[in-house]
Design an enzyme around this catalytic site. Sequence first.
Site, short mmCIF file in Angstrom:
data_model
loop_
_atom_site.label_atom_id
_atom_site.label_comp_id
_atom_site.label_asym_id
_atom_site.label_seq_id
_atom_site.Cartn_x
_atom_site.Cartn_y
_atom_site.Cartn_z
N LYS A 294 0.84 -1.21 0.00
CA LYS A 294 0.00 0.00 0.00
C LYS A 294 0.87 1.25 0.00
O LYS A 294 2.10 1.16 0.20
CB LYS A 294 -0.91 -0.02 1.23
CG LYS A 294 -0.12 -0.01 2.55
CD LYS A 294 -1.00 -0.39 3.74
CE LYS A 294 -0.18 -0.38 5.03
NZ LYS A 294 -0.95 -0.88 6.17
N TYR B 199 16.61 29.62 8.20
CA TYR B 199 15.35 30.23 8.70
C TYR B 199 15.34 30.29 10.22
O TYR B 199 15.63 29.29 10.89
CB TYR B 199 14.15 29.40 8.24
CG TYR B 199 13.79 29.58 6.79
CD1 TYR B 199 13.39 30.83 6.29
CD2 TYR B 199 13.82 28.51 5.91
CE1 TYR B 199 13.05 30.99 4.96
CE2 TYR B 199 13.48 28.65 4.57
CZ TYR B 199 13.10 29.90 4.11
OH TYR B 199 12.76 30.05 2.79
C1 PLP Z 1 -0.08 -1.84 6.82
C2 PLP Z 1 -0.61 -3.11 7.32
C3 PLP Z 1 0.23 -4.23 7.50
C4 PLP Z 1 1.73 -4.16 7.37
O1 PLP Z 1 2.28 -3.63 8.55
P1 PLP Z 1 3.85 -3.48 8.77
O2 PLP Z 1 3.98 -2.97 10.14
O3 PLP Z 1 4.32 -2.49 7.74
O4 PLP Z 1 4.45 -4.83 8.55
C5 PLP Z 1 -0.37 -5.43 7.86
N1 PLP Z 1 -1.71 -5.52 8.06
C6 PLP Z 1 -2.53 -4.46 7.93
C7 PLP Z 1 -3.99 -4.62 8.18
C8 PLP Z 1 -2.01 -3.21 7.57
O5 PLP Z 1 -2.83 -2.17 7.49
#
Ligand code: PLP
Length: 330
Positions: free
Chosen positions: A5, A224
């Site tokens: 994702k 800044y």
């Molecule tokens: C993002 C996500 C993962 C992966 O988690 P990591 O900590 O990056 O391994 C697994 N399960 C769900 C439901 C997620 O939303």
Amino acid sequence: MAVIKSNGYGHGMARVAATLADADGFAVASIDEAVELRAAGVDRPITVLGGFFRPTELAAMGDYHLLPTLHRIDQVDALAAAPGGAPIDVWLKVDTGMHRLGFHPREAAAIHTRLAGSPRVSTLGWMTHLANADDRASAATDLQIDAFDRTIAGLSCPQSIANSGGILAWPHSHRDWVRPGIMLYGASPFLTDTGADHGLKPVMTLTSEIMAVKLYGAGDAIGYGGTWVCPEEMAVGVVAIGYGDGYPRHASSGTPVLVNGVRLPLVGRVSMDMITVDLRGCPTTAPGDPVVLWGNGLPVEEVARRAGTIPYELLCGVTQRVHFEEMDGE
Ligand SMILES: *Cc1c(COP(=O)(O)O)cnc(C)c1O
């Protein structure tokens, strides 16, 4: 299932999918991401972790052969009421303690029975998500695993619990499907170590170069707000990277930056297009010299901690302006 994702945690979703072509499946957050993967030619099972938002989106699950994650009763109703078509595989999510998405454990059996008998459904799996797997000392994870086991006791179904933290620290969370995300990219899910502690190598290295070297005197304020003041006459390097590229603006003075392979401290505020570095540790630095912001030689976890965030956010946050180059790993 490889979790890719948010543009493959910033690495390019289709690129990661092609690299991990042997994965048993992929997981993304949204239908849009899943459709993009199908357009890129991915033919593995794709789980949509966010499920669908309205019944009209249900058709996409069948059309693109996606597995929705159902976490609301109206999604179950919509699926049960859907007009004909090939049955689909679905995940049901139970909330064992994350308290974000998912059915209450006491609702699970009835929902399972209802969908298991539906002609709309082929395979019905149960998943849950761990809330404290970033902390190996937390007792919450074992409680969640126990709650999951009580919920699905007596149901015969594929099971999935583990994210990266579960995979690395709770072997009894592994079950039929694991859901690694951050570890695929070489970073640690835990709050206090780095990927190297688990034999992982960084996939992304964010680099730039020195665009100017300036000599300033004692008392000269840098950048800044003038938040950092030179304690003596010294060279300051300007690096062509900033929050417009995804380098975190909250990185504080002292955050390590690799210049010519030497760890030097960031000084002053992060600008949109530039950061400034104390060159006293590498006085021969010249314009054009290579700079590593994170990755090979400088764990992203360390930079994240200095910026009050987690490696996930830094990896996901690299912007379109950054030129991506794909290298062959060994
Ligand atoms: C993002 C996500 C993962 C992966 O988690 P990591 O900590 O990056 O391994 C697994 N399960 C769900 C439901 C997620 O939303």
